[in-house]
Design a protein around this motif. Structure first.
Motif, PDB file in Angstrom:
ATOM      1  N   THR A   1      -3.526   4.549  -4.422  1.00  7.84           N
ATOM      2  CA  THR A   1      -2.989   3.542  -5.338  1.00  7.84           C
ATOM      3  C   THR A   1      -1.658   3.958  -5.934  1.00  7.84           C
TER       4      THR A   1
ATOM      5  N   ARG B   1      -5.998 -10.076  -8.964  1.00 10.99           N
ATOM      6  CA  ARG B   1      -5.297  -9.831  -7.705  1.00 10.99           C
ATOM      7  C   ARG B   1      -6.033  -8.873  -6.778  1.00 10.99           C
ATOM      8  N   LEU B   2      -7.131  -8.325  -7.250  1.00 13.94           N
ATOM      9  CA  LEU B   2      -7.992  -7.549  -6.364  1.00 13.94           C
ATOM     10  C   LEU B   2      -8.678  -8.464  -5.356  1.00 13.94           C
TER      11      LEU B   2
ATOM     12  N   THR C   1      -2.712 -12.942  -2.673  1.00  9.66           N
ATOM     13  CA  THR C   1      -3.013 -11.622  -3.227  1.00  9.66           C
ATOM     14  C   THR C   1      -4.260 -11.045  -2.576  1.00  9.66           C
ATOM     15  N   LYS C   2      -4.316  -9.706  -2.579  1.00  8.92           N
ATOM     16  CA  LYS C   2      -5.472  -9.006  -2.033  1.00  8.92           C
ATOM     17  C   LYS C   2      -5.369  -7.541  -2.412  1.00  8.92           C
ATOM     18  N   ASP C   3      -6.486  -6.932  -2.759  1.00  6.76           N
ATOM     19  CA  ASP C   3      -6.551  -5.488  -3.061  1.00  6.76           C
ATOM     20  C   ASP C   3      -5.548  -5.070  -4.138  1.00  6.76           C
ATOM     21  N   GLY C   4      -5.310  -5.955  -5.097  1.00  2.00           N
ATOM     22  CA  GLY C   4      -4.488  -5.586  -6.235  1.00  2.00           C
ATOM     23  C   GLY C   4      -3.003  -5.833  -6.091  1.00  2.00           C
ATOM     24  N   SER C   5      -2.552  -6.392  -4.966  1.00  2.00           N
ATOM     25  CA  SER C   5      -1.119  -6.630  -4.794  1.00  2.00           C
ATOM     26  C   SER C   5      -0.887  -7.913  -4.016  1.00  2.00           C
TER      27      SER C   5
ATOM     28  N   GLU D   1      -3.341 -10.068 -13.391  1.00  2.00           N
ATOM     29  CA  GLU D   1      -3.357  -8.868 -12.555  1.00  2.00           C
ATOM     30  C   GLU D   1      -4.766  -8.459 -12.141  1.00  2.00           C
ATOM     31  N   ASN D   2      -5.738  -8.644 -13.025  1.00  2.00           N
ATOM     32  CA  ASN D   2      -7.107  -8.243 -12.679  1.00  2.00           C
ATOM     33  C   ASN D   2      -7.728  -9.159 -11.626  1.00  2.00           C
TER      34      ASN D   2
ATOM     35  N   HIS E   1       0.843  -1.199   0.000  1.00  2.00           N
ATOM     36  CA  HIS E   1       0.000   0.000   0.000  1.00  2.00           C
ATOM     37  C   HIS E   1       0.877   1.247   0.000  1.00  2.00           C
TER      38      HIS E   1
ATOM     39  N   ASN F   1      -9.026 -11.897  -2.817  1.00  2.00           N
ATOM     40  CA  ASN F   1      -8.208 -12.562  -1.799  1.00  2.00           C
ATOM     41  C   ASN F   1      -8.013 -14.022  -2.216  1.00  2.00           C
TER      42      ASN F   1
END
Length: 699
Positions: free
Chosen positions: A156, A214-215, A233-237, A211-212, A147, A217
């Motif tokens: 972001t 990875r938003l 992965t969670k919240d894009g990372s 990558e899409n 983050h 969990n």
């Protein structure tokens, strides 16, 4: 094959696994990834255990076989290779970093990189503390920003935003020197140079979790031969990496013991049990042919499957903050054994449909030019190693810092600050440090004065001046002279804005402006008082009547009134209060006394009382006496809003101010001097009286 069919630049990736080595050659297109050639070779011996190379020579020989076969397929010489390190000895650490600015600043890429490096340094410090007793030297091989924060709020992307404080939470991954050196030695012994190094879980994620996705969990489990690598992965990372030292080899060893076969034969039995074949034929170590039902083999390994999946589930829950993930993708050969995904779902307490092997569906954008290649989960990591080359080219380089040779994980954007951190320079020694700040209060309000900024570190790159963000390359020589700390903060009373404020009174109908008195820790202080740490400063909101009269150098006659009421010497006179009195017009100093009410009264102190009769009497002739000069007296005025006392004369002119106030008339340099008394332009012969307000400066 003719190399004219293929692009000039193709990627050669090696998946150096515990049981086999998979070589892949291909190139990326707008539609996806094209595999030109692929080759798999099993280790002849158990040269690797749990993802760690034990026999460098044997592994190098197998790599050489793979390289030569691929060269024959593509009719081209292979010199550079991309590899991946297993998570067997992977260490991860999460750290938070912050940068604060004195004023609102536009955030650029350089600032963001400095912030990230600060986070990596803190993560590296954690790893060093945790592994201090092991004797291992750990290198950062990759990091992910979980983050970013702008002025305390999550964001972001920081770039081009304005703020006074930025932060980042960084997840950094580290490998010990022995693992990296072992991989490099085996590859170099096979006639290849490492072009890119990544981690196996990162490579697998490159393909298995777009990558899409990875938003969400999601957990990725790469079940190899010696280890089961985990990525969440969670919240894009990516938020966590993990590993358990249990995988496919554990099942193979159970089969070997149960069926009395060598490891290689047991591996073949396990592979056949992963298919739909009902009966499996094999030869035991006694040379006898045996038959076994597929379901019996699965029964043999059931306890081991439960043990592995239970450990994996517990690790996932721990890495995910104590709760299960929403879904799990399984890749690698070890996860293909029937019952693995069902058991994992059971231990995670999620629907079994949410735990699945990833194979053909994630390889839909991968084209194989070879015939007979089956798309399944075994190919996810090898393809991911190749794709990672396009995302982030990484390898190790060697540089010298202050004449010491160090090794750096090259992510394609290495700078001097990366080398300094790897060398062990503390971050505070790289950048200028401020001196100790000064803390005090003014009228109950906390006040801080920052210390002076020290000198920046001196940096030389190949004997030439450089900055910390200068890019470095193989064999560069870096010299760093550490930064210094600035002088501690200092401040005098005269520098406070409150000191420049004034109090206005009406005295006998005339407006009088007086500078404010200042107190430090309950005592009156001048403008030159040096404020100390912890001082309590108060600007007085009033004068006492005695202080007003002393400032004006007035000797009143009779009673003095404040706001039309009789007042004593300690009466407090606030802003715009009215003072009325009769001023004694004689050259003798009046005597002052207090009546029963404490009110100040004055009477004449003449040598003898002058009456009407004595005034009419003739003055007797006396001998001529020399003239006695008037007694010297002090007067207080203000010059440029600061109180000034003039001493030693009975009367004063404006020119006398130059004796006590620095103002060099020879420094005009074409400028005009402003000379005013009570807001009226005058010359230097203008007489001065107590309370005059003088302005003297260059325009």
């Amino acid at each position: 094959m003719s190399n004219q069919v293929y692009p000039e630049k193709m990627v050669f990736g090696l998946d150096i696994g515990t049981r086999s080595i998979v070589g892949t050659v291909g190139y990326k297109t707008a539609e996806g990834f094209t595999v030109v050639a692929q080759c798999t070779k099993l280790h002849e011996t158990r040269a690797m255990l749990d993802g760690q190379i034990h026999d460098i020579g044997s592994v190098a020989a197998t790599i050489t076989q793979v390289r030569k076969e691929l060269e024959q397929q593509i009719d081209r010489k292979l010199t550079d290779v991309c590899i991946a390190a297993a998570g067997r000895v992977l260490n991860t650490a999460t750290a938070s970093a912050e940068l604060t600015f004195d004023e609102e600043t536009v955030i650029d890429a350089e600032i963001i990189h400095s912030l990230e490096m600060l986070g990596v340094e803190k993560a590296h410090k954690k790893i060093r503390e945790e592994t201090e007793d092991t004797g291992h030297n750990f290198f950062c091989v990759a990091y992910t920003v979980v983050h970013y924060y702008l002025n305390g709020f999550m964001i972001t992307n920081l770039e081009e935003h304005k703020g006074t404080k930025i932060g980042a939470e960084v997840l950094a991954t580290f490998l010990p020197d022995e693992v990296i050196d072992g991989l490099y030695s085996a590859v170099q012994k096979a006639g290849l140079q490492v072009e890119n190094l990544t981690l196996e879980p990162i490579a697998a994620m490159q393909v298995a979790i777009p990558e899409n996705y990875r938003l969400l969990n999601i957990a990725l489990v790469d079940v190899g031969a010696g280890t089961s690598d985990i990525c969440i992965t969670k919240d894009g990372s990516v938020i966590a990496y993990g590993m358990i030292p249990m995988a496919g080899d554990m099942l193979t060893e159970v089969i070997a013991r149960k069926r009395l076969v060598d490891f290689k034969q047991a591996e073949q039995i396990k592979l056949e049990a992963s298919t739909k074949k009902k009966t499996i034929t094999y030869q035991d170590i006694m040379g006898l042919k045996q038959k076994v039902e597929r379901k019996d083999v699965l029964t043999d390994v059931e306890d081991s499957i439960c043990q592995i999946t239970k450990e994996v589930a517990e690790q996932i829950i721990e890495l995910n903050g104590g709760k299960p993930v929403s879904a799990v993708f399984v890749v690698g050969g070890g996860g293909k054994i029937p019952g693995f995904t069902e058991r994992l779902a059971e231990y995670l307490k999620i629907a079994k449909e949410r735990v699945a092997l990833r194979g053909i569906e994630v390889l839909s954008s991968v084209t194989f030019l070879q015939e007979g290649i089956k798309k399944d989960s075994l190919l996810v990591t090898p393809i991911g190693i190749c794709l990672n080359y396009y995302e982030q080219r990484n390898s190790f380089i060697f540089v010298r810092v202050n004449e010491e040779r160090i090794k750096l994980y090259d992510n394609g954007k290495l700078t001097i600050v990366d080398a300094a951190l790897q060398f062990g320079y503390p971050n505070e020694k790289l950048f200028p440090m401020r001196g100790k700040e000064l803390m005090f209060t003014v009228n109950g309000e906390k006040r801080m004065v920052r210390g002076e900024l020290g000198e920046a570190a001196v940096v030389l790159l190949n004997r030439k001046p450089a900055g910390f963000n200068s890019v470095i390359e193989q064999n560069d020589e870096i010299i760093i002279k550490e930064s210094t700390q600035g002088a501690p903060a200092s401040c005098t009373i005269g520098k406070l804005p409150e000191f420049k404020q004034t109090l206005n009174f009406m005295v006998n109908g005339n407006k009088v402006t007086c500078p404010r008195y200042m107190q430090a820790n309950g005592e009156m202080v001048s403008e030159y008082y040096e404020i100390k740490d912890g001082d309590v400063i108060v600007s007085m909101e009033y004068y006492t009547l005695e202080q007003v009269l002393a400032f004006l150098d007035i000797a009143p006659q009779g009673r003095v009134y404040v706001n039309h009421m009789p007042a004593g010497s300690e009466e407090k006179v606030y802003e715009n209060f009215v003072i009325n009195m009769e001023i004694e017009e004689q050259r003798y100093e009046p005597e002052r006394y207090r009546d029963e009410d404490g009110v100040i009264e004055y009477e004449s102190a003449a040598a003898e009382e002058i009456t009407e009769e004595t005034a009419k009497s003739p003055v007797p002739e006396q001998e001529t006496q020399p003239e006695v000069p008037a007694a010297a007296k002090e007067i207080m005025i203000s010059v440029n809003d600061r109180p000034v006392v003039l001493k030693g004369k009975s009367s004063y002119m404006l020119v006398d101010v130059l004796d006590v106030v620095p103002f060099n008339l020879a420094e005009a340099n074409g400028r005009e001097a402003v000379v005013r008394v009570n807001e009226i332009s005058v010359n230097f012969a203008h007489p001065l009286v107590p309370g005059d307000r003088v302005e003297l400066y260059w325009k």
